[in-house]
Design a protein around this motif. Structure first.
Motif, PDB file in Angstrom:
ATOM      1  N   SER A  67       0.822  -1.214   0.000  1.00 59.99           N
ATOM      2  CA  SER A  67       0.000   0.000   0.000  1.00 59.99           C
ATOM      3  C   SER A  67       0.857   1.266   0.000  1.00 59.99           C
ATOM      4  N   ASP A  68       2.091   1.173   0.462  1.00 63.62           N
ATOM      5  CA  ASP A  68       2.952   2.365   0.486  1.00 63.62           C
ATOM      6  C   ASP A  68       3.938   2.409  -0.690  1.00 63.62           C
ATOM      7  N   THR A  69       3.740   1.549  -1.702  1.00 68.36           N
ATOM      8  CA  THR A  69       4.594   1.582  -2.888  1.00 68.36           C
ATOM      9  C   THR A  69       4.319   2.858  -3.674  1.00 68.36           C
ATOM     10  N   THR A  70       5.356   3.599  -3.970  1.00 64.94           N
ATOM     11  CA  THR A  70       5.236   4.816  -4.771  1.00 64.94           C
ATOM     12  C   THR A  70       5.604   4.466  -6.205  1.00 64.94           C
ATOM     13  N   LEU A  71       4.599   4.333  -7.053  1.00 64.08           N
ATOM     14  CA  LEU A  71       4.840   3.886  -8.425  1.00 64.08           C
ATOM     15  C   LEU A  71       5.668   4.875  -9.239  1.00 64.08           C
ATOM     16  N   SER A  72       5.550   6.155  -8.947  1.00 65.79           N
ATOM     17  CA  SER A  72       6.320   7.146  -9.716  1.00 65.79           C
ATOM     18  C   SER A  72       7.823   6.944  -9.549  1.00 65.79           C
ATOM     19  N   SER A  73       8.231   6.313  -8.439  1.00 62.15           N
ATOM     20  CA  SER A  73       9.665   6.079  -8.234  1.00 62.15           C
ATOM     21  C   SER A  73      10.221   5.052  -9.214  1.00 62.15           C
ATOM     22  N   LEU A  74       9.339   4.279  -9.849  1.00 67.40           N
ATOM     23  CA  LEU A  74       9.791   3.298 -10.829  1.00 67.40           C
ATOM     24  C   LEU A  74      10.406   3.964 -12.051  1.00 67.40           C
ATOM     25  N   SER A  75      10.046   5.186 -12.317  1.00 69.04           N
ATOM     26  CA  SER A  75      10.615   5.919 -13.445  1.00 69.04           C
ATOM     27  C   SER A  75      11.419   7.127 -12.989  1.00 69.04           C
ATOM     28  N   ASP A  76      10.896   7.856 -12.004  1.00 69.67           N
ATOM     29  CA  ASP A  76      11.509   9.124 -11.601  1.00 69.67           C
ATOM     30  C   ASP A  76      12.837   8.957 -10.869  1.00 69.67           C
ATOM     31  N   ASP A  77      12.992   7.904 -10.097  1.00 71.75           N
ATOM     32  CA  ASP A  77      14.190   7.737  -9.270  1.00 71.75           C
ATOM     33  C   ASP A  77      15.281   6.904  -9.948  1.00 71.75           C
ATOM     34  N   GLN A  78      15.144   6.634 -11.227  1.00 71.04           N
ATOM     35  CA  GLN A  78      16.109   5.793 -11.938  1.00 71.04           C
ATOM     36  C   GLN A  78      17.072   6.656 -12.758  1.00 71.04           C
ATOM     37  N   SER A  79      18.346   6.321 -12.711  1.00 73.18           N
ATOM     38  CA  SER A  79      19.326   7.071 -13.506  1.00 73.18           C
ATOM     39  C   SER A  79      19.306   6.631 -14.971  1.00 73.18           C
ATOM     40  N   ASP A  80      18.832   5.443 -15.242  1.00 72.82           N
ATOM     41  CA  ASP A  80      18.774   4.923 -16.610  1.00 72.82           C
ATOM     42  C   ASP A  80      17.486   5.420 -17.270  1.00 72.82           C
ATOM     43  N   PRO A  81      17.588   6.210 -18.355  1.00 70.49           N
ATOM     44  CA  PRO A  81      16.396   6.766 -19.000  1.00 70.49           C
ATOM     45  C   PRO A  81      15.483   5.700 -19.623  1.00 70.49           C
ATOM     46  N   ARG A  82      15.983   4.481 -19.753  1.00 72.91           N
ATOM     47  CA  ARG A  82      15.154   3.417 -20.333  1.00 72.91           C
ATOM     48  C   ARG A  82      13.963   3.074 -19.438  1.00 72.91           C
ATOM     49  N   TRP A  83      14.052   3.339 -18.121  1.00 72.99           N
ATOM     50  CA  TRP A  83      12.917   3.088 -17.244  1.00 72.99           C
ATOM     51  C   TRP A  83      11.717   3.929 -17.671  1.00 72.99           C
ATOM     52  N   LYS A  84      11.981   5.180 -18.074  1.00 69.93           N
ATOM     53  CA  LYS A  84      10.903   6.047 -18.568  1.00 69.93           C
ATOM     54  C   LYS A  84      10.495   5.635 -19.976  1.00 69.93           C
ATOM     55  N   ALA A  85      11.490   5.352 -20.824  1.00 70.40           N
ATOM     56  CA  ALA A  85      11.199   4.979 -22.208  1.00 70.40           C
ATOM     57  C   ALA A  85      10.338   3.717 -22.282  1.00 70.40           C
ATOM     58  N   LEU A  86      10.593   2.764 -21.395  1.00 68.60           N
ATOM     59  CA  LEU A  86       9.798   1.537 -21.359  1.00 68.60           C
ATOM     60  C   LEU A  86       8.491   1.708 -20.579  1.00 68.60           C
TER      61      LEU A  86
END
Length: 147
Positions: A67-86
């Motif tokens: 319940s406390d998982t922050t989904l935006s961190s899956l893309s926003d907190d990653q140094s690899d831009p592929r997390w956003k691209a995917l």
């Protein structure tokens, strides 16, 4: 080799890439170990020329959500831009939406696609002083990692 690609119908998608030993090649057959397998040239080509991504099973993703998982961190907190691209965040949101929807006709995502640090390739072994060894050593288009 990305064994998560070219998986025969009805077989489970492996959980990772694997080192494969190719011990023989015949007409439209490539003989490998780890596990013992026979593939065709197209399958081996697809597995060797794969993007560096990893498939994560749906159930593995969903069981780790809290319940406390922050989904935006899956893309926003990653140094690899592929997390956003995917769109990893979007993929997880889609899985959650599918779980919340009781529609049995709904096609459910089986895997989450994330960036990986894998590089596919081929390693050749030959005696340095053999004709084949010398040919490989002098091939201009083969990068060498000799030890």
């Amino acid at each position: 080799m990305n064994m998560q690609l070219a998986v025969p119908e009805g077989e489970e998608v492996p959980d990772a890439w694997h080192h494969q030993l190719i011990f023989g090649v015949g007409p439209n057959a490539v003989y490998m170990t780890n596990p013992l397998d026979v593939g065709n040239e197209g399958e081996v080509h697809q597995r060797l020329c794969s993007e560096s991504v990893l498939l994560i099973r749906r159930e593995d993703v969903l069981q780790r959500l809290t319940s406390d998982t922050t989904l935006s961190s899956l893309s926003d907190d990653q140094s690899d831009p592929r997390w956003k691209a995917l769109d990893v965040e979007g993929q997880v949101r889609q899985m959650i939406h599918e779980e919340d929807n009781d529609d049995e006709d709904l096609h459910r995502m089986s895997h989450l696609v994330i960036p990986a640090a894998y590089s596919s390739g081929v390693t050749f072994f030959a005696l340095r002083d053999s004709d084949l060894g010398q040919e490989l050593l002098h091939a201009p288009d083969l990068p060498l990692a000799m030890k």
